[in-house]
Design a protein around this motif. Structure first.
Motif, short mmCIF file in Angstrom:
data_model
loop_
_atom_site.label_atom_id
_atom_site.label_comp_id
_atom_site.label_asym_id
_atom_site.label_seq_id
_atom_site.Cartn_x
_atom_site.Cartn_y
_atom_site.Cartn_z
N VAL A 213 0.86 -1.19 0.00
CA VAL A 213 0.00 0.00 0.00
C VAL A 213 0.89 1.23 0.00
CG1 VAL A 213 -1.72 1.32 1.28
CG2 VAL A 213 -1.91 -1.17 1.16
N ARG A 214 0.78 1.99 -1.06
CA ARG A 214 1.62 3.18 -1.21
C ARG A 214 1.13 4.34 -0.36
NH1 ARG A 214 1.71 6.11 -7.03
NH2 ARG A 214 2.37 8.19 -6.39
N GLU A 215 -0.18 4.56 -0.36
CA GLU A 215 -0.74 5.68 0.39
C GLU A 215 -2.22 5.43 0.64
OE1 GLU A 215 -0.17 10.55 0.40
OE2 GLU A 215 0.75 9.30 -1.15
N ILE A 216 -2.73 5.99 1.75
CA ILE A 216 -4.13 5.84 2.12
C ILE A 216 -4.76 7.22 2.24
CG2 ILE A 216 -5.75 4.94 3.84
CD1 ILE A 216 -3.56 2.98 4.71
N TYR A 217 -5.93 7.38 1.61
CA TYR A 217 -6.65 8.65 1.65
C TYR A 217 -8.03 8.44 2.26
CZ TYR A 217 -3.30 10.79 -1.59
OH TYR A 217 -2.18 11.30 -2.17
N PRO A 218 -8.55 9.44 3.00
CA PRO A 218 -9.95 9.37 3.44
C PRO A 218 -10.87 9.56 2.25
CG PRO A 218 -9.01 11.50 4.00
CD PRO A 218 -7.87 10.66 3.46
N ALA A 219 -12.12 9.15 2.39
CA ALA A 219 -13.05 9.16 1.27
C ALA A 219 -13.23 10.55 0.66
CB ALA A 219 -14.41 8.62 1.72
N HIS A 220 -13.22 11.60 1.47
CA HIS A 220 -13.46 12.94 0.93
C HIS A 220 -12.29 13.45 0.10
CE1 HIS A 220 -11.30 13.90 4.71
NE2 HIS A 220 -10.90 14.97 4.05
N GLN A 221 -11.16 12.72 0.09
CA GLN A 221 -10.02 13.10 -0.74
C GLN A 221 -9.88 12.15 -1.93
OE1 GLN A 221 -6.52 13.40 1.73
NE2 GLN A 221 -7.25 15.22 2.78
N VAL A 239 -5.18 3.61 -1.72
CA VAL A 239 -6.39 3.12 -1.05
C VAL A 239 -7.25 4.27 -0.56
CG1 VAL A 239 -7.21 1.84 0.99
CG2 VAL A 239 -5.29 0.96 -0.34
N LEU A 240 -8.56 4.13 -0.73
CA LEU A 240 -9.53 5.02 -0.09
C LEU A 240 -10.00 4.35 1.19
CD1 LEU A 240 -11.93 6.32 -2.90
CD2 LEU A 240 -10.16 7.59 -1.67
N ASP A 241 -9.85 5.03 2.31
CA ASP A 241 -10.25 4.48 3.60
C ASP A 241 -11.62 5.02 3.97
OD1 ASP A 241 -10.56 3.56 6.15
OD2 ASP A 241 -8.68 4.37 6.92
N MET A 242 -12.64 4.18 3.78
CA MET A 242 -14.01 4.60 4.05
C MET A 242 -14.31 4.66 5.55
SD MET A 242 -14.73 4.92 0.89
CE MET A 242 -16.47 5.30 0.88
N THR A 243 -13.44 4.09 6.37
CA THR A 243 -13.69 4.06 7.81
C THR A 243 -13.55 5.42 8.46
OG1 THR A 243 -11.39 3.54 8.39
CG2 THR A 243 -12.85 1.68 7.93
N ARG A 244 -12.97 6.37 7.76
CA ARG A 244 -12.83 7.71 8.33
C ARG A 244 -14.18 8.38 8.48
NH1 ARG A 244 -7.36 9.87 6.62
NH2 ARG A 244 -6.11 7.97 6.49
N THR A 245 -15.16 7.89 7.67
CA THR A 245 -16.49 8.50 7.73
C THR A 245 -17.59 7.47 7.97
OG1 THR A 245 -16.69 8.31 5.31
CG2 THR A 245 -15.85 10.39 6.20
N SER A 246 -17.23 6.17 7.93
CA SER A 246 -18.24 5.13 8.11
C SER A 246 -17.57 3.86 8.57
CB SER A 246 -18.98 4.88 6.78
OG SER A 246 -18.05 4.46 5.79
N SER A 247 -18.34 2.80 8.75
CA SER A 247 -17.83 1.55 9.30
C SER A 247 -17.71 0.46 8.26
CB SER A 247 -18.74 1.08 10.44
OG SER A 247 -18.76 2.02 11.47
N VAL A 248 -16.98 0.75 7.18
CA VAL A 248 -16.78 -0.26 6.15
C VAL A 248 -15.33 -0.29 5.73
CG1 VAL A 248 -19.12 -0.28 5.25
CG2 VAL A 248 -17.48 1.39 4.39
#
Length: 254
Positions: A213-221, A239-248
Motif C-alpha cells: 500500500v503506497r498511500e491511504i486517503y480518506p473518502a473525501h479526498q 487506497v480510499l479508507d471509508m472508515t474515516r467516515t463510516s464503518s466499512v
C-alpha cells in the motif's frame, strides 16, 4: 472498526458470525466500487496479519493476477517477464508467480528496483530497448511475458518470449494486431481467477504474500487519491479508507 460477519444465510457454509472476510464486487457488471456498503460477488477469510487497507485493495488485484498467470500457464521452473511489475496489479502478480516457483524478471523505473527485489523479483529498467536489457540480466530464455503497463511493449515482449501465444496483456487494447491475448476476465468470456483469493490468503498467513500500500486517503479526498495514482512512482496500491467516515472496509483504486 470494520464489522465482522453479522449474519449467515441458510445456504452459506464455511463461514460463521464474527468472521472477517474480504473480496470483490462483480467487476464485470459494476467496474469496481468505492462505497459505504457493497455487495461482494466473491469473498474469502481475511488473513490474520493483513490490515484492512491491504484487504480492501486485494480482491480484484488477486483475481486479475491469478487469471493472467493461469492464462499463461505459468508453472514452477519457468521464467516470467512482467512489464510494469511495481504497480498495483504488477506487485501482486510477481508475488503470486514467485510463490509458484517461477523466476520473475520485472520492469520498473530505477527508483522502484529495490522495491521489486524485496518482492523476489530481478529488476530491469522500464521502456524501449527491453530485449537488450533483459539479455544483459540473463542468458536464459524468457518463457512467458505479461504486459501490465500497456506502454507499447508487445513487439519486444514477443521477441523475448518467442511467440504471441507466450504473451498476455492486461492493458494494451491494440493486442490483436500482434496476435496477443488481451485478458478482460468475465467481460471477455474467460475463466476468472477468483480461486486465487483462497491461495493468496494461505500465502499471506505464511508470510509469503502482502499487498503493498503506497498511500491511504480518506473518502473525501478521492479526487486527490486518483491524482496520486496517476503519478509516478506507480508502486503498490492507492487506497480510499471509508472508515474515516463510516464503518466499512477500504476499497482499491488501482
Amino acid at each position: 472498526m470494520i464489522p465482522p460477519v453479522l449474519e449467515i444465510g441458510a445456504e452459506v457454509t464455511g463461514y460463521a458470525v464474527g468472521d472477517e472476510v474480504f473480496g470483490a464486487v462483480d467487476v464485470a457488471r459494476l467496474g469496481g466500487a468505492s462505497a459505504q456498503y457493497a455487495v461482494l460477488d466473491v469473498w474469502t477469510h481475511k488473513p490474520h496479519g493483513m490490515t484492512w487497507a491491504e484487504a480492501g485493495a486485494a480482491g480484484t488485484g488477486i483475481e486479475t493476477a491469478t487469471r493472467a498467470l493461469d492464462l499463461l500457464d505459468v508453472r514452477e521452473n519457468t521464467t516470467l517477464l512482467v512489464d510494469g511489475a511495481a504497480g498495483g496489479v504488477g506487485s501482486i502478480v510477481v508475488q503470486l508467480a514467485v510463490a509458484r516457483g517461477v523466476r520473475v524478471l520485472g520492469t520498473a523505473r530505477p527508483d522502484s528496483h529495490e522495491f521489486l527485489r524485496e518482492l523476489g523479483v530481478e529488476p530491469v529498467d522500464y521502456g524501449r530497448g527491453l530485449p537488450a536489457r533483459v539479455r544483459a540480466v540473463t542468458a536464459a530464455p524468457v518463457d512467458r511475458a505479461l504486459d501490465v503497463a500497456g506502454a507499447g511493449s508487445l513487439g519486444e515482449l514477443i521477441e523475448l518470449a518467442g511467440t504471441p501465444d507466450s504473451v498476455v496483456t492486461l492493458a494494451d487494447f491494440g493486442a490483436s494486431a500482434y496476435g496477443v491475448r488481451l485478458s478482460m476476465g468475465r467481460l471477455g468470456g474467460e475463466p476468472d481467477g477468483v480461486h486465487g483469493l483462497t491461495s493468496a490468503t494461505a500465502l499471506a498467513d505464511q508470510g509469503r504474500f502482502h499487498v503493498p500500500v503506497r498511500e491511504i486517503y480518506p473518502a473525501h479526498q478521492a479526487a486527490q487519491a486518483h491524482e496520486t495514482a496517476a503519478q509516478p512512482p506507480r508502486r503498490g496500491k492507492i487506497v480510499l479508507d471509508m472508515t474515516r467516515t463510516s464503518s466499512v472496509a477500504s476499497t482499491e483504486l488501482y
